[in-house]
Design an enzyme around this catalytic site. Structure first.
Site, mmCIF file in Angstrom:
data_model
loop_
_atom_site.group_PDB
_atom_site.id
_atom_site.type_symbol
_atom_site.label_atom_id
_atom_site.label_comp_id
_atom_site.label_asym_id
_atom_site.label_seq_id
_atom_site.Cartn_x
_atom_site.Cartn_y
_atom_site.Cartn_z
ATOM 1 N N HIS A 219 0.798 -1.227 0.000
ATOM 2 C CA HIS A 219 0.000 0.000 0.000
ATOM 3 C C HIS A 219 0.831 1.279 0.000
ATOM 4 C CE1 HIS A 219 0.896 -0.022 4.342
ATOM 5 N NE2 HIS A 219 0.683 1.279 4.285
HETATM 6 C C1 UD1 Z 1 -2.100 5.921 5.364
HETATM 7 C C2 UD1 Z 1 -0.829 6.510 5.966
HETATM 8 C C3 UD1 Z 1 0.283 5.463 5.920
HETATM 9 C C4 UD1 Z 1 -0.150 4.178 6.575
HETATM 10 C C5 UD1 Z 1 -1.479 3.709 6.005
HETATM 11 C C6 UD1 Z 1 -1.955 2.535 6.794
HETATM 12 C C7 UD1 Z 1 -0.561 8.931 5.624
HETATM 13 C C8 UD1 Z 1 0.121 9.982 4.849
HETATM 14 N N1 UD1 Z 1 -0.376 7.669 5.182
HETATM 15 O O1 UD1 Z 1 -1.841 5.622 4.011
HETATM 16 O O2 UD1 Z 1 1.432 5.964 6.588
HETATM 17 O O3 UD1 Z 1 0.841 3.199 6.360
HETATM 18 O O4 UD1 Z 1 -2.461 4.755 6.084
HETATM 19 O O5 UD1 Z 1 -2.897 1.781 6.109
HETATM 20 O O6 UD1 Z 1 -1.242 9.214 6.580
HETATM 21 N N2 UD1 Z 1 -9.193 4.609 1.008
HETATM 22 C C9 UD1 Z 1 -10.423 4.001 0.929
HETATM 23 N N3 UD1 Z 1 -11.054 3.675 2.089
HETATM 24 C C10 UD1 Z 1 -10.529 3.902 3.319
HETATM 25 C C11 UD1 Z 1 -9.277 4.533 3.375
HETATM 26 C C12 UD1 Z 1 -8.632 4.880 2.228
HETATM 27 O O7 UD1 Z 1 -10.945 3.764 -0.154
HETATM 28 O O8 UD1 Z 1 -11.178 3.556 4.330
HETATM 29 C C13 UD1 Z 1 -8.483 4.925 -0.265
HETATM 30 C C14 UD1 Z 1 -8.821 6.319 -0.790
HETATM 31 O O9 UD1 Z 1 -8.851 6.233 -2.181
HETATM 32 C C15 UD1 Z 1 -7.599 7.122 -0.355
HETATM 33 C C16 UD1 Z 1 -6.478 6.101 -0.412
HETATM 34 O O10 UD1 Z 1 -7.077 4.877 -0.019
HETATM 35 O O11 UD1 Z 1 -7.377 8.228 -1.192
HETATM 36 C C17 UD1 Z 1 -5.311 6.420 0.502
HETATM 37 O O12 UD1 Z 1 -5.762 6.619 1.844
HETATM 38 P P1 UD1 Z 1 -4.936 7.572 2.842
HETATM 39 O O13 UD1 Z 1 -5.488 7.466 4.200
HETATM 40 O O14 UD1 Z 1 -4.780 8.919 2.259
HETATM 41 O O15 UD1 Z 1 -3.481 6.950 2.797
HETATM 42 P P2 UD1 Z 1 -3.027 5.452 2.983
HETATM 43 O O16 UD1 Z 1 -2.406 5.007 1.706
HETATM 44 O O17 UD1 Z 1 -4.133 4.652 3.535
HETATM 45 N N1 UDP Z 2 -3.694 -5.481 8.997
HETATM 46 C C1 UDP Z 2 -4.980 -6.008 9.156
HETATM 47 N N2 UDP Z 2 -5.652 -6.407 8.033
HETATM 48 C C2 UDP Z 2 -5.114 -6.328 6.776
HETATM 49 C C3 UDP Z 2 -3.803 -5.795 6.637
HETATM 50 C C4 UDP Z 2 -3.141 -5.366 7.771
HETATM 51 O O1 UDP Z 2 -5.492 -6.106 10.278
HETATM 52 O O2 UDP Z 2 -5.792 -6.713 5.816
HETATM 53 C C5 UDP Z 2 -2.974 -5.025 10.203
HETATM 54 C C6 UDP Z 2 -1.606 -5.620 10.375
HETATM 55 O O3 UDP Z 2 -1.687 -6.867 11.047
HETATM 56 C C7 UDP Z 2 -0.892 -4.551 11.187
HETATM 57 C C8 UDP Z 2 -1.510 -3.258 10.669
HETATM 58 O O4 UDP Z 2 -2.742 -3.632 10.054
HETATM 59 O O5 UDP Z 2 -1.179 -4.668 12.563
HETATM 60 C C9 UDP Z 2 -0.599 -2.624 9.662
HETATM 61 O O6 UDP Z 2 -1.300 -1.595 9.036
HETATM 62 P P1 UDP Z 2 -0.920 -1.081 7.572
HETATM 63 O O7 UDP Z 2 -0.179 -2.109 6.823
HETATM 64 O O8 UDP Z 2 -2.183 -0.558 6.993
HETATM 65 O O9 UDP Z 2 -0.045 0.213 7.869
HETATM 66 P P2 UDP Z 2 1.478 0.483 8.318
HETATM 67 O O10 UDP Z 2 1.818 -0.409 9.459
HETATM 68 O O11 UDP Z 2 2.346 0.273 7.119
HETATM 69 O O12 UDP Z 2 1.454 1.927 8.678
#
Ligand code: UD1
Ligand code: UDP
Length: 351
Positions: A219
């Site tokens: 992601h």
């Molecule tokens: C964010 C964090 C990242 C973290 C990740 C965990 C920032 C800058 N990034 O990245 O550090 O590792 O969360 O998962 O804060 N979207 C959906 N549904 C949701 C959420 C997101 O469809 O419930 C889609 C939307 O199109 C959105 C995109 O995912 O634009 C990215 O979501 P966003 O929260 O901006 O960043 P992440 O890539 O999730």
């Molecule tokens: N995780 C989860 N379901 C998923 C993928 C990840 O519960 O389908 C959990 C994972 O076990 C970990 C956390 O989400 O505890 C990690 O989150 P993510 O990878 O979104 O973000 P990051 O740690 O890179 O910020």
């Protein structure tokens, strides 16, 4: 009674907050009153709600429902909402986790109105300021009063950035205190590991065989948003799974799901969805994720949290990461330079 406001927003923060909320509920409920604010950064059922019921986290007292947007708009909406709540609730501390936009917004809103910031997972650095998370974590650390680092390396990073090893209380933003302490993610992995064994049926549901599948999560924006990199990652997964005839399970983050169609070549997109060894599924609950991690043969990920959990559960892990400046001694293996994908084998020996 100490009043704290905990900010959550992204999936990993909701999971991390479970550890502290559990400790407050079980041991400090007569001393600490925790108010939970969800920024709404993540909002899909399987990116947010699922964790509250499963991990017994109290429902948020406030939800700002900011949703998705560019960094500026999303962070600004959060700052506005958090500031209003801080004025209303007047907490003694704000508690922030990790390095997301929700973390940054909490730090800026609180520090500017002189509410002490407690940063959990302080000091972690990638030394790559092109990552939005690196900007978020550095800014948050330097606006904090109490900084809790889960690793000695993180603690030393803070010292290198000018934090004193020991200050005298009272601690303030100008006289902060840094700690090397435990890891809330490890607490959660220990706590929920046995529960997952009893409650999760994902291995049967997906018809998986123990130690006979690869678990993959992708992601990180620098992997998903650049078509060249996304094609490289998925063409590698396509090849690895079909050449080795090994089932590859991808609980796909919504960011990646939305970009597959746009950024993968048509040919690769079709190949991936025709590949009998690749199972693309919706994001799973934390208990299901632990079950997948514990039963996988190998984990491939660009997630900060998943790579840590691979280590906790003693699983070999391939980290899919763009490398700009990283300490070379951390790299036991480096390959595929041409494609700018640097794969690090993280075994038990490292860390
Ligand atoms: C964010 C964090 C990242 C973290 C990740 C965990 C920032 C800058 N990034 O990245 O550090 O590792 O969360 O998962 O804060 N979207 C959906 N549904 C949701 C959420 C997101 O469809 O419930 C889609 C939307 O199109 C959105 C995109 O995912 O634009 C990215 O979501 P966003 O929260 O901006 O960043 P992440 O890539 O999730
Ligand atoms: N995780 C989860 N379901 C998923 C993928 C990840 O519960 O389908 C959990 C994972 O076990 C970990 C956390 O989400 O505890 C990690 O989150 P993510 O990878 O979104 O973000 P990051 O740690 O890179 O910020």
């Amino acid at each position: 009674m100490i009043k704290i406001i905990t900010i959550i927003g992204a999936r990993p923060q909701i999971i991390k907050a479970a550890a502290l909320s559990r400790a407050i509920k079980n041991k400090f409920s007569n001393k600490i009153n925790e108010i939970i604010v969800h920024t709404g950064q993540h909002y899909d059922e399987n990116m947010s709600n699922v964790f509250f019921s499963e991990l017994q986290i109290p429902k948020p007292d406030y939800n700002l429902n900011v949703g998705s947007a560019g960094h500026g708009k999303q962070t600004a909406r959060m700052i506005i909402g958090i500031e209003e709540i801080l004025f209303r609730e007047k907490p003694d501390f704000i508690v922030l986790y990790g390095d997301t936009n929700s973390t940054l917004a909490g730090a800026i809103a609180a520090a500017k109105i002189h509410i002490p910031v407690v940063h959990i997972e302080a000091g972690l650095r990638s030394f790559n300021k092109k990552m939005p998370e690196e900007i978020n974590r550095i800014t948050c650390d330097h606006a904090s009063t109490l900084l809790f680092s889960p690793t000695k390396t993180g603690f030393n990073n803070l010292v290198r950035e000018g934090f004193a090893i020991k200050n005298k209380s009272p601690f303030t933003i100008d006289n902060p205190q840094i700690y090397h302490c435990g890891d809330v993610m490890y607490d959660n992995s220990l706590f929920f590991s046995e529960i997952a064994e009893k409650k999760s049926d994902i291995i049967n549901k997906l018809n998986l065989k123990k130690n006979k599948f690869i678990l993959v999560t992708i992601h990180r924006d620098n992997n998903t948003d650049d078509p060249i990199r996304l094609n490289s990652v998925f063409s590698a997964l396509n090849k690895i799974s079909s050449e080795n005839k090994i089932t590859t399970v991808l609980p796909l983050h919504p960011r990646t799901s939305k970009l597959l169609n746009k950024n993968l070549s048509k040919k690769l997109y079709q190949e991936i969805f025709k590949n009998q060894y690749i199972k693309i599924i919706q994001p799973v609950s934390f208990l299901d994720m632990i079950a997948l991690e514990k039963n996988a043969k190998i984990i491939m990920t660009d997630s900060g949290g998943v790579q840590k959990e691979a280590y906790f559960f003693e699983k070999p892990c391939v980290i899919i990461k763009k490398l700009l400046r990283i300490k070379l001694q951390l790299l036991p293996m480096q390959m595929n330079k041409k494609l700018l994908i640097h794969i690090i084998i993280l075994s038990k020996k490292i860390n």
